[in-house]
Design a protein around this motif. Structure first.
Motif, short mmCIF file in Angstrom:
data_model
loop_
_atom_site.label_atom_id
_atom_site.label_comp_id
_atom_site.label_asym_id
_atom_site.label_seq_id
_atom_site.Cartn_x
_atom_site.Cartn_y
_atom_site.Cartn_z
N PRO A 1 0.93 -1.11 0.07
CA PRO A 1 -0.07 -0.14 -0.02
C PRO A 1 0.87 1.23 -0.03
CG PRO A 1 0.16 -1.06 2.16
CD PRO A 1 0.77 -1.87 1.46
N ASP A 2 1.93 1.34 0.29
CA ASP A 2 2.80 2.72 0.51
C ASP A 2 3.62 2.69 -0.85
OD1 ASP A 2 5.78 1.30 1.49
OD2 ASP A 2 4.24 -0.08 1.56
N LEU A 3 3.83 4.22 -1.12
CA LEU A 3 4.36 4.74 -2.13
C LEU A 3 5.82 4.07 -2.33
CD1 LEU A 3 3.59 6.61 -4.34
CD2 LEU A 3 4.30 8.46 -3.17
N PRO A 4 6.73 4.17 -1.66
CA PRO A 4 8.06 3.53 -1.93
C PRO A 4 8.08 2.20 -2.52
CG PRO A 4 8.09 4.86 0.17
CD PRO A 4 6.59 4.65 -0.24
N THR B 1 9.31 -0.08 -10.90
CA THR B 1 10.71 -0.05 -11.63
C THR B 1 10.94 -1.61 -12.08
OG1 THR B 1 11.16 1.84 -10.21
CG2 THR B 1 13.17 0.36 -11.12
N TYR B 2 10.82 -2.46 -11.00
CA TYR B 2 11.17 -3.86 -11.18
C TYR B 2 10.48 -4.55 -12.53
CZ TYR B 2 11.20 -8.87 -10.67
OH TYR B 2 11.39 -10.41 -10.99
N LEU B 3 8.90 -4.29 -12.52
CA LEU B 3 8.24 -4.78 -13.42
C LEU B 3 8.85 -4.18 -14.96
CD1 LEU B 3 4.79 -5.01 -12.28
CD2 LEU B 3 6.58 -6.91 -12.47
N ARG B 4 9.25 -2.81 -14.97
CA ARG B 4 9.62 -2.29 -16.12
C ARG B 4 10.91 -2.79 -16.69
NH1 ARG B 4 8.60 4.01 -14.27
NH2 ARG B 4 6.47 4.01 -14.90
N GLY B 5 11.81 -3.03 -15.76
CA GLY B 5 13.10 -3.65 -16.19
C GLY B 5 12.70 -5.27 -16.60
#
Length: 110
Positions: free
Chosen positions: A6-9, A16-20
């Motif tokens: 649920p948290d932003l970070p 970021t991981y999924l984009r990679g």
């Protein structure tokens, strides 16, 4: 996929991981497509059928012309046939293609 944090970070970390991973998957896809295209270019071309029968347009799709298998004037409405079927079609009055002359190739003068 499992529950997202649920948290932003942590959500930013997941994105970021999924984009990679997406970049890696796209590279793998491109490599596979290039490999397949190269394999297709290396395969010998398929032999055309010896004889073709061209069918007309419409519900009945009656035969309209006989072709030699590699004729440049054959269209999408052509289907492969055997030598006996080609001879029979010509005898029954289905016209021979004026370009490839299957009647001449079959030894059937006009």
């Amino acid at each position: 996929m499992s529950e997202l944090p649920p948290d932003l970070p942590r959500l930013r970390t997941v994105v970021t991981y999924l984009r990679g991973e997406l970049v890696r998957a796209e590279r793998a896809l491109n490599t596979a497509e290039e490999r397949e295209a190269l394999a297709a270019r290396r395969r010998p071309p398929t032999e055309p059928p010896a004889w073709l029968i061209e069918r007309g347009i419409g519900a009945g799709r009656l035969p309209v012309r006989v072709h030699v298998g590699g004729c440049w004037d054959s269209r999408k409405r052509c289907a492969p046939i055997g030598t006996d079927q080609a001879r029979r079609a010509l005898v029954e009055g289905i016209p021979a293609c004026p370009h490839c002359r299957p009647d001449t190739a079959l030894g059937m003068p006009e």
